[in-house]
Design a protein around this motif. Structure first.
Motif, PDB file in Angstrom:
ATOM      1  N   LEU A  24       0.798  -1.229   0.000  1.00  0.00           N
ATOM      2  CA  LEU A  24       0.000   0.000   0.000  1.00  0.00           C
ATOM      3  C   LEU A  24       0.832   1.281   0.000  1.00  0.00           C
ATOM      4  N   ILE A  25       2.006   1.251   0.592  1.00  0.00           N
ATOM      5  CA  ILE A  25       2.792   2.480   0.708  1.00  0.00           C
ATOM      6  C   ILE A  25       3.971   2.482  -0.247  1.00  0.00           C
ATOM      7  N   HIS A  26       4.794   1.450  -0.221  1.00  0.00           N
ATOM      8  CA  HIS A  26       6.017   1.453  -1.010  1.00  0.00           C
ATOM      9  C   HIS A  26       5.740   1.385  -2.509  1.00  0.00           C
ATOM     10  N   ASP A  27       4.722   0.644  -2.925  1.00  0.00           N
ATOM     11  CA  ASP A  27       4.401   0.590  -4.346  1.00  0.00           C
ATOM     12  C   ASP A  27       3.942   1.953  -4.843  1.00  0.00           C
ATOM     13  N   ARG A  28       3.222   2.665  -3.993  1.00  0.00           N
ATOM     14  CA  ARG A  28       2.788   4.010  -4.357  1.00  0.00           C
ATOM     15  C   ARG A  28       4.008   4.918  -4.489  1.00  0.00           C
ATOM     16  N   ALA A  29       4.974   4.746  -3.600  1.00  0.00           N
ATOM     17  CA  ALA A  29       6.202   5.547  -3.670  1.00  0.00           C
ATOM     18  C   ALA A  29       6.970   5.223  -4.953  1.00  0.00           C
ATOM     19  N   ASP A  30       6.961   3.949  -5.355  1.00  0.00           N
ATOM     20  CA  ASP A  30       7.621   3.567  -6.607  1.00  0.00           C
ATOM     21  C   ASP A  30       6.930   4.212  -7.803  1.00  0.00           C
ATOM     22  N   ALA A  31       5.601   4.283  -7.762  1.00  0.00           N
ATOM     23  CA  ALA A  31       4.865   4.916  -8.856  1.00  0.00           C
ATOM     24  C   ALA A  31       5.187   6.410  -8.923  1.00  0.00           C
TER      25      ALA A  31
ATOM     26  N   ILE B 111       8.277  10.914 -11.447  1.00  0.00           N
ATOM     27  CA  ILE B 111       9.336  11.927 -11.358  1.00  0.00           C
ATOM     28  C   ILE B 111      10.426  11.641 -12.365  1.00  0.00           C
ATOM     29  N   LYS B 112      10.781  10.372 -12.511  1.00  0.00           N
ATOM     30  CA  LYS B 112      11.819   9.999 -13.479  1.00  0.00           C
ATOM     31  C   LYS B 112      11.390  10.359 -14.902  1.00  0.00           C
ATOM     32  N   ALA B 113      10.138  10.103 -15.238  1.00  0.00           N
ATOM     33  CA  ALA B 113       9.644  10.433 -16.574  1.00  0.00           C
ATOM     34  C   ALA B 113       9.685  11.940 -16.814  1.00  0.00           C
ATOM     35  N   ARG B 114       9.303  12.707 -15.802  1.00  0.00           N
ATOM     36  CA  ARG B 114       9.329  14.164 -15.952  1.00  0.00           C
ATOM     37  C   ARG B 114      10.747  14.686 -16.073  1.00  0.00           C
ATOM     38  N   LEU B 115      11.672  14.102 -15.321  1.00  0.00           N
ATOM     39  CA  LEU B 115      13.076  14.506 -15.444  1.00  0.00           C
ATOM     40  C   LEU B 115      13.631  14.169 -16.821  1.00  0.00           C
TER      41      LEU B 115
END
Length: 85
Positions: free
Chosen positions: A42-49, A54-58
């Motif tokens: 519930l938490i870490h997968d959301r952080a990965d998303a 962020i990676k795509a925007r960078l």
């Protein structure tokens, strides 16, 4: 102080066996193993998303920066050609 909420879960047999196996492997209680598994999902997968976003925007910003660099080089060459003439 951490507050905790007590829940009663009804798991199917395969999920219960997997949770029991995970708890034994890691030396945890069933409650702690279930808490850790839910936290991962519930938490870490959301952080990965969020990290992927962020990676795509960078990457987009990097592409824009490269395009601006090429444009600046063309403008510089144009100006130098004008000055030479």
């Amino acid at each position: 102080m951490t507050t905790r909420k007590q829940l009663t879960l009804h798991l199917d047999d395969s999920t219960a066996r997997a949770l029991d196996h995970e708890a034994k492997l890691r030396g945890l209680t069933l409650s702690r193993a279930a808490n850790d598994a839910l936290k991962r999902v519930l938490i870490h997968d959301r952080a990965d998303a969020i990290a992927d976003t962020i990676k795509a925007r960078l990457d987009q910003l990097d592409q824009r920066d490269l395009a601006r660099g090429r444009e600046l080089a063309i403008q510089r060459e144009t100006l130098l050609a004008f000055v030479r003439v």
